[in-house]
Motif scaffolding. Structure first.
Motif, PDB file in Angstrom:
ATOM      1  N   TYR A   1      -4.575  14.536 -13.592  1.00  0.00           N
ATOM      2  CA  TYR A   1      -4.922  15.856 -13.063  1.00  0.00           C
ATOM      3  C   TYR A   1      -5.969  15.741 -11.947  1.00  0.00           C
ATOM      4  O   TYR A   1      -5.940  16.514 -10.983  1.00  0.00           O
ATOM      5  N   GLY A   2      -6.899  14.795 -12.089  1.00  0.00           N
ATOM      6  CA  GLY A   2      -7.898  14.609 -11.050  1.00  0.00           C
ATOM      7  C   GLY A   2      -7.299  14.130  -9.741  1.00  0.00           C
ATOM      8  O   GLY A   2      -7.765  14.506  -8.654  1.00  0.00           O
ATOM      9  N   LEU A   3      -6.264  13.301  -9.828  1.00  0.00           N
ATOM     10  CA  LEU A   3      -5.575  12.845  -8.620  1.00  0.00           C
ATOM     11  C   LEU A   3      -4.967  14.017  -7.854  1.00  0.00           C
ATOM     12  O   LEU A   3      -4.950  14.019  -6.622  1.00  0.00           O
ATOM     13  N   ARG A   4      -4.459  15.001  -8.572  1.00  0.00           N
ATOM     14  CA  ARG A   4      -3.863  16.170  -7.912  1.00  0.00           C
ATOM     15  C   ARG A   4      -4.895  16.878  -7.058  1.00  0.00           C
ATOM     16  O   ARG A   4      -4.636  17.223  -5.896  1.00  0.00           O
ATOM     17  N   ILE A   5      -6.094  17.090  -7.623  1.00  0.00           N
ATOM     18  CA  ILE A   5      -7.133  17.791  -6.870  1.00  0.00           C
ATOM     19  C   ILE A   5      -7.606  16.950  -5.693  1.00  0.00           C
ATOM     20  O   ILE A   5      -7.752  17.450  -4.565  1.00  0.00           O
ATOM     21  N   SER A   6      -7.840  15.658  -5.923  1.00  0.00           N
ATOM     22  CA  SER A   6      -8.343  14.795  -4.860  1.00  0.00           C
ATOM     23  C   SER A   6      -7.355  14.698  -3.705  1.00  0.00           C
ATOM     24  O   SER A   6      -7.743  14.803  -2.533  1.00  0.00           O
ATOM     25  N   LEU A   7      -6.075  14.497  -4.009  1.00  0.00           N
ATOM     26  CA  LEU A   7      -5.068  14.389  -2.950  1.00  0.00           C
ATOM     27  C   LEU A   7      -4.851  15.720  -2.244  1.00  0.00           C
ATOM     28  O   LEU A   7      -4.660  15.761  -1.023  1.00  0.00           O
ATOM     29  N   THR A   8      -4.878  16.812  -2.996  1.00  0.00           N
ATOM     30  CA  THR A   8      -4.697  18.126  -2.378  1.00  0.00           C
ATOM     31  C   THR A   8      -5.828  18.441  -1.417  1.00  0.00           C
ATOM     32  O   THR A   8      -5.597  18.874  -0.277  1.00  0.00           O
ATOM     33  N   VAL A   9      -7.062  18.222  -1.868  1.00  0.00           N
ATOM     34  CA  VAL A   9      -8.218  18.490  -1.008  1.00  0.00           C
ATOM     35  C   VAL A   9      -8.233  17.546   0.185  1.00  0.00           C
ATOM     36  O   VAL A   9      -8.450  17.969   1.330  1.00  0.00           O
ATOM     37  N   GLY A  10      -7.974  16.247  -0.061  1.00  0.00           N
ATOM     38  CA  GLY A  10      -8.013  15.274   1.026  1.00  0.00           C
ATOM     39  C   GLY A  10      -6.946  15.522   2.071  1.00  0.00           C
ATOM     40  O   GLY A  10      -7.232  15.590   3.275  1.00  0.00           O
TER      41      GLY A  10
ATOM     42  N   GLY B   1       0.817  -1.212   0.000  1.00  0.00           N
ATOM     43  CA  GLY B   1       0.000   0.000   0.000  1.00  0.00           C
ATOM     44  C   GLY B   1       0.846   1.255   0.000  1.00  0.00           C
ATOM     45  O   GLY B   1       0.505   2.233  -0.677  1.00  0.00           O
ATOM     46  N   LEU B   2       1.955   1.250   0.746  1.00  0.00           N
ATOM     47  CA  LEU B   2       2.838   2.408   0.788  1.00  0.00           C
ATOM     48  C   LEU B   2       3.469   2.671  -0.574  1.00  0.00           C
ATOM     49  O   LEU B   2       3.556   3.817  -1.025  1.00  0.00           O
TER      50      LEU B   2
ATOM     51  N   ILE C   1       3.577   5.931  -5.534  1.00  0.00           N
ATOM     52  CA  ILE C   1       3.507   6.067  -6.994  1.00  0.00           C
ATOM     53  C   ILE C   1       2.373   7.007  -7.385  1.00  0.00           C
ATOM     54  O   ILE C   1       2.532   7.883  -8.254  1.00  0.00           O
ATOM     55  N   ILE C   2       1.223   6.853  -6.736  1.00  0.00           N
ATOM     56  CA  ILE C   2       0.078   7.718  -7.034  1.00  0.00           C
ATOM     57  C   ILE C   2       0.407   9.174  -6.731  1.00  0.00           C
ATOM     58  O   ILE C   2       0.087  10.082  -7.520  1.00  0.00           O
ATOM     59  N   ALA C   3       1.052   9.418  -5.579  1.00  0.00           N
ATOM     60  CA  ALA C   3       1.399  10.788  -5.210  1.00  0.00           C
ATOM     61  C   ALA C   3       2.393  11.397  -6.189  1.00  0.00           C
ATOM     62  O   ALA C   3       2.270  12.566  -6.575  1.00  0.00           O
ATOM     63  N   VAL C   4       3.387  10.618  -6.616  1.00  0.00           N
ATOM     64  CA  VAL C   4       4.383  11.117  -7.572  1.00  0.00           C
ATOM     65  C   VAL C   4       3.721  11.434  -8.908  1.00  0.00           C
ATOM     66  O   VAL C   4       3.999  12.470  -9.534  1.00  0.00           O
ATOM     67  N   VAL C   5       2.831  10.547  -9.362  1.00  0.00           N
ATOM     68  CA  VAL C   5       2.123  10.779 -10.629  1.00  0.00           C
ATOM     69  C   VAL C   5       1.283  12.046 -10.534  1.00  0.00           C
ATOM     70  O   VAL C   5       1.237  12.847 -11.484  1.00  0.00           O
ATOM     71  N   ALA C   6       0.618  12.248  -9.398  1.00  0.00           N
ATOM     72  CA  ALA C   6      -0.216  13.442  -9.238  1.00  0.00           C
ATOM     73  C   ALA C   6       0.627  14.716  -9.249  1.00  0.00           C
ATOM     74  O   ALA C   6       0.254  15.717  -9.878  1.00  0.00           O
ATOM     75  N   ILE C   7       1.760  14.679  -8.571  1.00  0.00           N
ATOM     76  CA  ILE C   7       2.621  15.867  -8.512  1.00  0.00           C
ATOM     77  C   ILE C   7       3.208  16.193  -9.885  1.00  0.00           C
ATOM     78  O   ILE C   7       3.281  17.360 -10.290  1.00  0.00           O
ATOM     79  N   LEU C   8       3.599  15.164 -10.612  1.00  0.00           N
ATOM     80  CA  LEU C   8       4.252  15.366 -11.909  1.00  0.00           C
ATOM     81  C   LEU C   8       3.280  15.350 -13.084  1.00  0.00           C
ATOM     82  O   LEU C   8       3.725  15.281 -14.231  1.00  0.00           O
ATOM     83  N   ALA C   9       1.992  15.409 -12.818  1.00  0.00           N
ATOM     84  CA  ALA C   9       0.994  15.317 -13.885  1.00  0.00           C
ATOM     85  C   ALA C   9       1.228  16.315 -15.028  1.00  0.00           C
ATOM     86  O   ALA C   9       1.128  15.942 -16.206  1.00  0.00           O
TER      87      ALA C   9
ATOM     88  N   LEU D   1     -10.552   4.074  -6.037  1.00  0.00           N
ATOM     89  CA  LEU D   1     -10.557   2.882  -5.187  1.00  0.00           C
ATOM     90  C   LEU D   1      -9.149   2.490  -4.767  1.00  0.00           C
ATOM     91  O   LEU D   1      -8.888   2.221  -3.583  1.00  0.00           O
ATOM     92  N   VAL D   2      -8.222   2.471  -5.719  1.00  0.00           N
ATOM     93  CA  VAL D   2      -6.838   2.080  -5.418  1.00  0.00           C
ATOM     94  C   VAL D   2      -6.207   3.073  -4.440  1.00  0.00           C
ATOM     95  O   VAL D   2      -5.493   2.683  -3.509  1.00  0.00           O
ATOM     96  N   THR D   3      -6.484   4.362  -4.616  1.00  0.00           N
ATOM     97  CA  THR D   3      -5.926   5.380  -3.726  1.00  0.00           C
ATOM     98  C   THR D   3      -6.411   5.191  -2.297  1.00  0.00           C
ATOM     99  O   THR D   3      -5.619   5.184  -1.343  1.00  0.00           O
ATOM    100  N   ILE D   4      -7.708   5.012  -2.128  1.00  0.00           N
ATOM    101  CA  ILE D   4      -8.270   4.877  -0.779  1.00  0.00           C
ATOM    102  C   ILE D   4      -7.813   3.583  -0.121  1.00  0.00           C
ATOM    103  O   ILE D   4      -7.456   3.562   1.067  1.00  0.00           O
ATOM    104  N   VAL D   5      -7.795   2.480  -0.876  1.00  0.00           N
ATOM    105  CA  VAL D   5      -7.369   1.190  -0.308  1.00  0.00           C
ATOM    106  C   VAL D   5      -5.907   1.245   0.102  1.00  0.00           C
ATOM    107  O   VAL D   5      -5.531   0.738   1.172  1.00  0.00           O
TER     108      VAL D   5
END
Length: 307
Positions: A102-111, A37-38, A43-51, A284-288
């Protein structure tokens, strides 16, 4: 006759003493699911930052959209035949893979942002309630009980209906519905720590109350705070996605995963599943992944759960 050569005594090597951080890492690494999970969340966070740098296109740049040729295509090529849309395009001809990044950036930033602010507000009030006691404690905890008695989604919808749609207002709504969890958790831990000798010693030295609260009491409340904070980040991301799906979340010019799912909902019955399906999988993958990390943190940082 030559004298026997005496061998020096063997001195046993001392066991290497682990630091608290090394012990934490070794205990956390015992769970392969938590490590998985870590890695996934990293990977998700890096992809969101470098989108903006790694996405195939900027899905919200009107100059690169091909509405006539590229709309509602599952894994198609653009009109010029050069750009491949691996996850297809939406009804506006935008690349779904780029939209998810791009959607991951907004979701992670808000969350993460709303969880951090809620943590600061809730932890401060929880410390104040536990340390002051009496009427202050009763007043704060009655507000906490009142807050927790209402469904989070209902309160958030009422706030956004009044304030309007924007990222800032979504953060405010989530903070309002989440701070009470931090306050209750910190208060419960602080009530135990409040009776410790180091707090009595700090009071005898006439240290300022702010220093006692945040310099002595708060650090000893961090383990449960870290655990609930991790869980609340996942909860905040899910809540933001729900609000955006219902049309009261982020604006259409800055879509999150929830809004991407909502955009494709009307096309599901016609077989255009990919518009909602792929953002849903990403959510789903992000939350899990966050919950897997949070579960292991709870086991490591809670002594009662250790075997």
């Amino acid at each position: 006759m030559s004298a026997a050569v005496e061998t020096p005594p063997v001195i046993p090597a001392k066991d290497k003493v682990e630091t608290p951080f090394q012990r934490f890492v070794s205990e956390f690494a015992e769970s392969k699911l938590a490590l998985f999970g870590l890695v996934v969340f990293t990977i998700i966070a890096v992809v969101a930052i470098l989108a903006p740098f790694i996405s195939p296109q900027n899905p919200y740049d009107l100059a690169v959209l091909d509405i006539m040729d590229g709309r509602l295509e599952p894994g198609s090529k653009s009109g010029d035949g050069e750009t491949t849309f691996y996850l297809g395009t939406d009804d506006q001809g935008r690349d779904m893979l780029s939209g998810i990044m791009y959607g991951l950036r907004i979701s992670l930033t808000v969350g993460a942002g709303s969880a951090f602010i809620a943590c600061m507000v809730g932890a401060s009030l929880g410390l104040l309630a536990a340390y002051a006691g009496g009427k202050t404690d009763s007043a704060i905890m009655r507000v906490v009980d009142l807050q927790l008695s209402f469904p989070s989604i209902l309160v958030a919808l009422m706030i956004l209906a009044f304030l309007g749609k924007s990222i800032t207002n979504v953060v405010i709504a989530i903070v309002v519905v989440e701070w009470a969890y931090y306050a209750r958790t910190v208060r419960g831990t602080a009530l135990v720590e409040r009776r410790r000798e180091y707090i009595e010693a700090a009071e005898c030295l006439a240290l300022p109350k702010r220093r006692i609260l945040f310099g002595h009491l708060l650090p000893n409340c961090l383990p449960p705070l870290i655990v609930i904070g991790t869980m609340q980040v996942a909860r905040a991301i899910a809540l933001e996605a729900t609000l955006s799906f219902l049309g009261l979340g982020v604006p259409i010019t800055e879509p999150s995963l929830g809004l991407l799912i909502a955009n494709g909902y009307e096309y599901m019955l016609s077989g255009k599943y990919w518009i909602s399906f792929y953002p849903g999988i990403a959510l789903l993958v992000t939350i899990v992944s966050i919950n897997l990390v949070g579960d292991q943190l709870r086991d490591v940082l809670n002594p009662r759960l250790k075997k």
